[in-house]
Design an enzyme around this catalytic site. Structure first.
Site, PDB file in Angstrom:
ATOM      1  CG  ASN A 161       5.465  -0.328   0.202  1.00  0.00           C
ATOM      2  OD1 ASN A 161       5.722  -1.042   1.143  1.00  0.00           O
ATOM      3  ND2 ASN A 161       4.525   0.607   0.258  1.00  0.00           N
ATOM      4  CG  ASP A 253       1.504  -1.633   2.306  1.00  0.00           C
ATOM      5  OD1 ASP A 253       1.067  -0.678   1.644  1.00  0.00           O
ATOM      6  OD2 ASP A 253       2.209  -1.502   3.313  1.00  0.00           O
ATOM      7  CG  ASP A 283       8.324   4.388  -4.110  1.00  0.00           C
ATOM      8  OD1 ASP A 283       8.782   5.519  -3.932  1.00  0.00           O
ATOM      9  OD2 ASP A 283       7.197   4.033  -3.721  1.00  0.00           O
ATOM     10  CD  GLU A 315      11.710   7.014  -1.418  1.00  0.00           C
ATOM     11  OE1 GLU A 315      11.335   8.191  -1.236  1.00  0.00           O
ATOM     12  OE2 GLU A 315      10.943   6.090  -1.746  1.00  0.00           O
TER      13      GLU A 315
END
Length: 632
Positions: A161, A253, A283, A315
């Site tokens: 991410n 990001d 993640d 996740e």
């Protein structure tokens, strides 16, 4: 039907194992008396046998999550390291099915291990390296090798991410921006949930100047830069530009639309699988493209297609309806947040704020939703993780320890690949700020007498391996004893965990079967359900492990599937109250063949028992029944 010759061959040994397994699970002296007085106990002087393990080598595992920083320190600097994990592998799994001194987990998940500026290491500065605090790539290779010798898979945390603001990509991009004012970044027309528009560097409408800039500085394309301040964006110091950083200003990001970046990410995953890594924990998958589930799913599909043989668990910390649809990506597993945490289904069931029957009903519903999305989906149940308050604080007052044990018993009874956060098997405390949730593994409360024969060999020198923990962690006293004490207590949380994991390792159907709730046996304090697979499904599971090569007949069908897979169905009856409960199995037509109490999880010396069709379940007990004859 199970082959009758197979049944006749094992029935006597199985009965002995059933009785002696009670000794293993509870350490109760009266169980030894039961065994010795039994006609089945032919060899009274021999050590009692345990039910044999039947561990299939596939993606349905029991996984131990490790925060390396706080696990075991091998070099005396107070910080855990990879060599420390290697040194303590025998605690997790010693690779010898004949021993009972290890937990029995057959996969480990290492939280981020790459170079980083923080203790938690979720801001990566080099995706192909090992943080010097943890060791070297050679240390990692040795750990993977030692895991594989024990039949233990290794998955590593993968943070796609965002990167660190100190990653060479970001440093190169921002340095270029400082030297080139006036670039105009295109604005994507797709609205997001958190902000009106998101700026990107690879839109078709980019200017000629930006196109030239991208050719001169490719990492400009790796992040989301903008000419204007937006929600979730931070200023690039010394410029008029901004960059997306949803979590923290030091975690910019990544622009996952960039083909050049995707090539980098592909190279990264293949680098690790080339070193023997079996899979990846992903993640923050719902933040790849903030507020855009379908784009997140598309990226995950690309990632899985690029790594078809690797195991992925994602996740997605959102509601069940949302993370269940993420299985459309083909990613193997997503963490089942619906059941986890202090407010999840497990905790509400154990507290009694929800009827016990809800647990099985929710399992049945969840399994149907997942399998209906993607036929090879594997649930990823867990109870707590590194972002949650530890479960020792969920239950206070009378019966707190029993409730804690039962809660993890329920979690480990769920199908799929089950996850355990390090130290939960000891009832470690930790709440509030994140550092408190990542306290040092509680090997010992002081100097350990390694001459104590009651301690397994891996406990040698554990006091020297104790970590200091994160610097900002508060000091607090643990609620339950350290491992060196719990090892010697047959009723400890640790020994309860071992028994629950052994249940998963004994019966493949626990992790792989389909749940059917039994309403007629369930109620406020009783939860009853079956977990089953068909003959054909059992054969497919065995084929996935390469078992057909062992059989040598090119197929696995009929009774041979039952013989190698084990029982195709189990009946679970759970008591969530502090008093023994009686259940008449005859009240359910579906339970008529479940006539053998083959395993049980008990929180104390109280045992469950079966007389005819009357099942008496110990307080906070779990009774597991099989059928010695019939379709099981």
């Amino acid at each position: 039907m199970i082959n009758r010759h197979f049944l006749e061959k094992i029935v006597k040994e199985t009965c002995i194992c059933i009785l002696s397994a009670l000794i293993f699970m509870t350490g109760c002296g009266k169980n030894q008396e039961i065994l010795e007085n039994s006609e089945l106990a032919d060899d009274k002087d021999d050590e009692p046998k345990q039910l044999p393990l039947n561990i299939l080598d596939d993606k349905y595992r029991t996984t131990y999550e490790i925060f390396v920083y706080s696990f075991y320190d091998s070099d005396g600097d107070g910080i855990g390291d990879l060599n420390g994990v290697t040194k303590m592998l025998d605690y997790i799994n010693d690779g010898d099915d004949s021993t009972d001194t290890d937990l029995g987990c057959n996969e480990i998940w290492l939280m981020p291990i790459s170079p980083s500026t923080t203790y938690h290491k979720y801001d990566v500065t080099d995706y192909k390296g090992i943080d010097p605090e943890y060791g070297t790539l050679e240390d990692f290779d040795n750990l993977v090798s030692e895991c594989h010798k024990r039949g233990v898979n290794v998955i590593i945390d993968t943070v796609f991410n965002h990167s660190s603001s100190q990653h060479p990509w970001f440093l190169e991009a921002t340095e270029y921006l400082k030297e080139h004012p006036g670039l105009e970044f295109a604005t994507d027309s797709v609205s997001t949930a958190d902000s009106g528009t998101a700026a990107t560097a690879d839109s078709a409408s980019t200017s000629q100047a930006l196109t030239q800039a991208l050719s001169e500085c490719p990492p400009l394309d790796y992040y989301n830069f903008s000419n204007e301040k937006q929600q979730g964006y931070e200023p690039v110091a010394g410029t008029d530009y901004f960059y997306e950083a949803r979590f923290w200003s030091e975690m910019p990001d990544l622009n996952l639309d960039s083909d050049a970046l995707r090539k980098e990410l592909s190279d990264i995953t293949h680098f690790w699988t080339g070193r023997g890594v079996d899979g990846f924990r992903l993640d923050a998958t719902t933040y790849y493209y903030t507020g855009q589930d379908q784009k997140n799913i598309e990226f995950l599909k690309w990632l899985k297609d690029d790594n078809k043989d690797a195991y992925f668990v994602g996740e997605a910390w959102v509601n069940a309806a949302t993370y269940q649809k993420y299985y459309e990506s083909g990613i193997d597993s997503f963490f089942d947040f619906e059941f986890a945490g202090s407010e999840g289904i497990i905790a509400s069931t154990v507290r009694g704020t929800s009827p016990a029957s809800r647990f099985a009903e929710a399992l049945e519903k969840s399994e149907a939703a997942i399998s209906g999305t993607y036929d090879t989906a594997i649930d990823a149940p867990f109870y707590t993780n590194h972002d949650m308050a530890r479960s020792a604080g969920y239950y206070t007052g009378s019966g707190g320890e029993d409730k804690l044990k039962l809660a993890y018993g329920l979690s480990l009874l769920m199908g799929g690949n089950s996850f355990i956060y390090y130290g939960e098997e000891l009832g470690m405390k930790g709440s509030g700020k994140d550092e408190n949730k990542r306290a040092p593994m509680y090997w010992t409360a002081g100097e350990t007498d390694t001459s104590d024969e009651a301690l397994p060999a891996f406990m040698d020198n554990v006091s020297e391996g104790m970590c200091k923990g994160p610097k900002a962690m508060d000091y607090f006293k643990m609620k339950y004893p350290a491992l060196d004490e719990q090892t010697k207590d047959p009723y400890s949380i640790y020994n309860y965990f071992k028994a629950a994991i052994r249940l998963r390792n004994t019966y493949p159907v626990v992790a792989r079967g389909k749940t059917t709730a039994l309403q007629e046996l369930s109620g406020q304090n009783i939860c009853a359900f079956t977990r089953s697979v068909t003959q054909e499904e059992a054969g497919e599971f065995l084929k996935n492990t390469g078992a057909e090569e062992v059989l040598g007949n090119g197929s696995i069908e009929g009774s041979s599937a039952s013989a190698d897979f084990g029982p195709l169905s189990l009946l679970f009856v759970i008591n969530t109250s502090d008093e023994a409960q009686t259940v008449d199995l005859a009240a359910s037509d579906d339970c008529s063949t479940y006539n053998t109490l083959s395993y049980q999880l008990c929180t104390s010396e109280d045992l469950s028992s079966l007389s005819g069709t009357t099942l008496t379940i110990a307080p906070y007990g779990v009774a597991v029944l099989t059928s010695m004859l019939g379709d099981n």
